[in-house]
Design an enzyme around this catalytic site. Structure first.
Site, PDB file in Angstrom:
ATOM      1  N   HIS A   1       0.837  -1.200   0.000  1.00  0.00           N
ATOM      2  CA  HIS A   1       0.000   0.000   0.000  1.00  0.00           C
ATOM      3  C   HIS A   1       0.868   1.245   0.000  1.00  0.00           C
ATOM      4  O   HIS A   1       1.758   1.381   0.830  1.00  0.00           O
ATOM      5  CB  HIS A   1      -0.915   0.026   1.225  1.00  0.00           C
ATOM      6  CG  HIS A   1      -1.781   1.246   1.271  1.00  0.00           C
ATOM      7  ND1 HIS A   1      -2.922   1.367   0.502  1.00  0.00           N
ATOM      8  CD2 HIS A   1      -1.656   2.407   1.941  1.00  0.00           C
ATOM      9  CE1 HIS A   1      -3.469   2.549   0.732  1.00  0.00           C
ATOM     10  NE2 HIS A   1      -2.718   3.215   1.591  1.00  0.00           N
TER      11      HIS A   1
ATOM     12  N   ASP B   1     -15.168   2.904   8.613  1.00  0.00           N
ATOM     13  CA  ASP B   1     -14.136   3.818   8.100  1.00  0.00           C
ATOM     14  C   ASP B   1     -14.714   4.785   7.078  1.00  0.00           C
ATOM     15  O   ASP B   1     -14.380   5.970   7.081  1.00  0.00           O
ATOM     16  CB  ASP B   1     -12.979   3.025   7.490  1.00  0.00           C
ATOM     17  CG  ASP B   1     -11.998   3.953   6.789  1.00  0.00           C
ATOM     18  OD1 ASP B   1     -11.383   4.781   7.492  1.00  0.00           O
ATOM     19  OD2 ASP B   1     -11.876   3.887   5.553  1.00  0.00           O
TER      20      ASP B   1
ATOM     21  N   ARG C   1     -14.504  13.037   9.335  1.00  0.00           N
ATOM     22  CA  ARG C   1     -13.209  13.687   9.620  1.00  0.00           C
ATOM     23  C   ARG C   1     -12.893  14.742   8.575  1.00  0.00           C
ATOM     24  O   ARG C   1     -12.310  15.781   8.879  1.00  0.00           O
ATOM     25  CB  ARG C   1     -12.106  12.628   9.666  1.00  0.00           C
ATOM     26  CG  ARG C   1     -12.190  11.731  10.911  1.00  0.00           C
ATOM     27  CD  ARG C   1     -11.331  10.488  10.749  1.00  0.00           C
ATOM     28  NE  ARG C   1      -9.968  10.822  10.361  1.00  0.00           N
ATOM     29  CZ  ARG C   1      -9.199  10.061   9.584  1.00  0.00           C
ATOM     30  NH1 ARG C   1      -9.641   8.922   9.098  1.00  0.00           N
ATOM     31  NH2 ARG C   1      -7.984  10.451   9.285  1.00  0.00           N
TER      32      ARG C   1
ATOM     33  N   SER D   1      -7.419   3.902   9.842  1.00  0.00           N
ATOM     34  CA  SER D   1      -8.236   3.946   8.634  1.00  0.00           C
ATOM     35  C   SER D   1      -7.593   3.111   7.519  1.00  0.00           C
ATOM     36  O   SER D   1      -8.237   2.249   6.910  1.00  0.00           O
ATOM     37  CB  SER D   1      -8.396   5.403   8.208  1.00  0.00           C
ATOM     38  OG  SER D   1      -8.873   5.510   6.894  1.00  0.00           O
TER      39      SER D   1
ATOM     40  N   LYS E   1      -8.630  -1.136   6.216  1.00  0.00           N
ATOM     41  CA  LYS E   1      -8.966  -1.527   4.842  1.00  0.00           C
ATOM     42  C   LYS E   1      -8.058  -2.648   4.344  1.00  0.00           C
ATOM     43  O   LYS E   1      -8.499  -3.569   3.663  1.00  0.00           O
ATOM     44  CB  LYS E   1      -8.888  -0.318   3.918  1.00  0.00           C
ATOM     45  CG  LYS E   1     -10.094   0.616   4.110  1.00  0.00           C
ATOM     46  CD  LYS E   1     -10.003   1.871   3.275  1.00  0.00           C
ATOM     47  CE  LYS E   1      -9.129   2.891   3.940  1.00  0.00           C
ATOM     48  NZ  LYS E   1      -9.536   4.283   3.752  1.00  0.00           N
TER      49      LYS E   1
HETATM   50  N1  URA Z   1      -6.243   7.587   3.576  1.00  0.00           N
HETATM   51  C1  URA Z   1      -7.130   6.833   4.242  1.00  0.00           C
HETATM   52  O1  URA Z   1      -7.588   5.808   3.735  1.00  0.00           O
HETATM   53  N2  URA Z   1      -7.520   7.209   5.466  1.00  0.00           N
HETATM   54  C2  URA Z   1      -7.056   8.332   6.048  1.00  0.00           C
HETATM   55  O2  URA Z   1      -7.446   8.614   7.167  1.00  0.00           O
HETATM   56  C3  URA Z   1      -6.148   9.103   5.358  1.00  0.00           C
HETATM   57  C4  URA Z   1      -5.749   8.703   4.112  1.00  0.00           C
END
Ligand code: URA
Ligand code: CA
Length: 435
Positions: A82, A161, A168, A183, A187
């Site tokens: 990632h 999320d 946010r 976050s 994922k």
């Molecule tokens: N990318 C994400 O998936 N989450 C975040 O909080 C910031 C960047």
């Protein structure tokens, strides 16, 4: 349990228990906890931080808020990579087929791009016919056969999320290390990887502009991953200037093809070999990073990496011949050079602004609804540290519009040529492994 008490506890700097964190995530996801209480808690977390235990617990709670992908029918250690943000970041296109050519399974779920960061799926769709709308059983079969497949976002993964990130975004609480780390990791974990290699960007084109913050984010993610039982490591890489030379969808696929042949830009090749070596070692296909690197370099030279890219593309409906003839992809109508106004050393190419210039041409989405132009983009003929003569081309603009004056202006504002000699920047700023 009352949400009020949880907010007050965090406001006063105390650590939340896993029961309290689960109460919040479950209640917020199903709508029992209102937005105003959730935003108050996010702001309290922003100021008071979370300890390692809380970070792992909120990550797990978000994973459990929705479906998860079971990759166990795929043989071998599934290693995911990632990258956090970035401009012109072509690494996924290269790393997938590259490590797959060493039989490391790559089962990738990818998204589309928004703003100046391009999405992997958008780039791959520059290959005529290629699609990611495959069902899960076909996805699993393809990974077992070719060791690589990319599927679009399917199922209801980490709904907590999605909801929290949206909140946010409008409450000035995105830039919190525990919230970003949980976050991203939720994922990755929900998507089923056994091991995770993180490429945490630092600099102008990155989420984290300072090296210190980037290191803290990398450490937070590595700690979460290892705490929840996924072998996780991070590399911190430079994103002050765009990575590689190409920015734009078809242009980046072409750049990936060059790199898979061992003829790619130096920085992009180096980052791919660094990340790829980590993936190969985590997958248990090599004992040392040096050994892994040698295996990857060999498959770039002997054609196996490129061949795997072609197989992958044609298995998902794409024209695999693009690996021999990239002009089979959409081509821009106009090629415009950006001549240097004076001679000197290129000292700055501001990554996020260059990404925005590419977006102005149509290479990226300004809003979720925008339609992108796969052919357009930019190609950097010079990178930071290079010498340029007056009038020599700094970069080439690939456009489908005749008038690119506003794009040129933006580019000139964000590329600096100085009289003094400038060194090429450090690409890899370090790596972080689990304890
Ligand atoms: N990318 C994400 O998936 N989450 C975040 O909080 C910031 C960047
Ligand atoms: Ca690139």
């Amino acid at each position: 349990m009352r949400m009020y008490d949880i907010i007050a506890k965090k406001r006063d700097g105390e650590a939340l228990t896993s029961e309290e964190i689960n109460f919040f995530i479950e209640g917020y996801t199903n709508g029992d906890i209102p937005e105003y209480q959730a935003s108050a808690l996010c702001m309290a977390i922003f100021f008071q931080d979370m300890n390692d235990e809380e970070r792992a617990n909120i990550t797990t709670a978000m994973v459990n808020s929705g479906e998860t992908i079971d990759l166990s029918p795929i043989e071998g250690v599934k290693v995911d990579k990632h990258s956090t943000g970035g401009v012109g970041d072509t690494t996924t296109l290269i790393l997938g087929p590259l490590v797959a050519s060493l039989d490391v399974p790559v089962a990738k779920m990818s998204g589309r791009g928004l703003g100046h960061t391009g999405g992997t799926i958008d780039k791959l769709e520059a290959v005529p016919g290629f699609h990611v709308e495959i069902d899960k059983s076909e996805f699993i079969d393809l990974v077992n056969t070719n060791k690589i497949s990319v599927i679009g976002q399917t199922g209801n993964l980490t709904p907590a999320d999605k909801k929290l990130y949206g909140l946010r975004d409008v409450t000035a609480t995105v830039n919190s290390i525990p919230l970003i780390a949980s976050s991203i990791m939720s994922k990755k974990i929900a998507a089923g990887a056994d091991a995770i290699v993180l490429d945490v960007k630092t600099g102008a084109g990155a989420f984290m502009k300072s090296l210190e913050d980037s290191k803290a984010l990398a450490e937070a993610m590595v700690t979460i991953g290892n705490k929840v039982g996924r072998n996780t490591m991070a590399v911190i890489s430079d994103m002050n200037q765009p990575l590689g030379r190409a920015i734009g969808n078809a242009l980046e696929v072409k750049e990936a093809i060059d790199t898979l042949k061992g003829e790619g830009p130096k920085d992009l090749t180096e980052l791919c070999l660094t990340l790829g070596s980590q993936m190969v070692v985590l997958a248990g296909k090599a004992n040392t990073l040096d050994e892994a690197r040698g295996m990857l370099e060999a498959n770039m030279k002997n054609g196996k990496a490129l061949e795997r890219f072609g197989t992958f593309l044609s298995s998902q409906g794409g024209n695999g011949k693009v690996v021999e003839d990239p002009t089979l992809m959409p081509q821009a109508s106009y090629k415009v050079e950006l001549p240097a106004k004076k001679a000197g050393y290129v000292s700055d190419i501001v990554a996020d602004e260059i990404g925005t210039a590419a977006m102005m041409l149509g290479a990226g989405r300004a809003t979720k609804e925008s339609v992108i132009d796969l052919a357009v983009g930019l190609y950097l003929n010079k990178k930071v540290g290079d010498y340029v003569e007056e009038g020599e081309s700094l970069l080439t603009i690939y456009a489908n519009q005749e008038d690119v004056n506003d794009v040129k202006e933006k580019l000139y504002e964000n590329i600096t040529v100085s009289d003094d000699k400038v060194e090429a920047p450090t690409l890899i700023h370090g790596s972080i492994t689990g304890e």
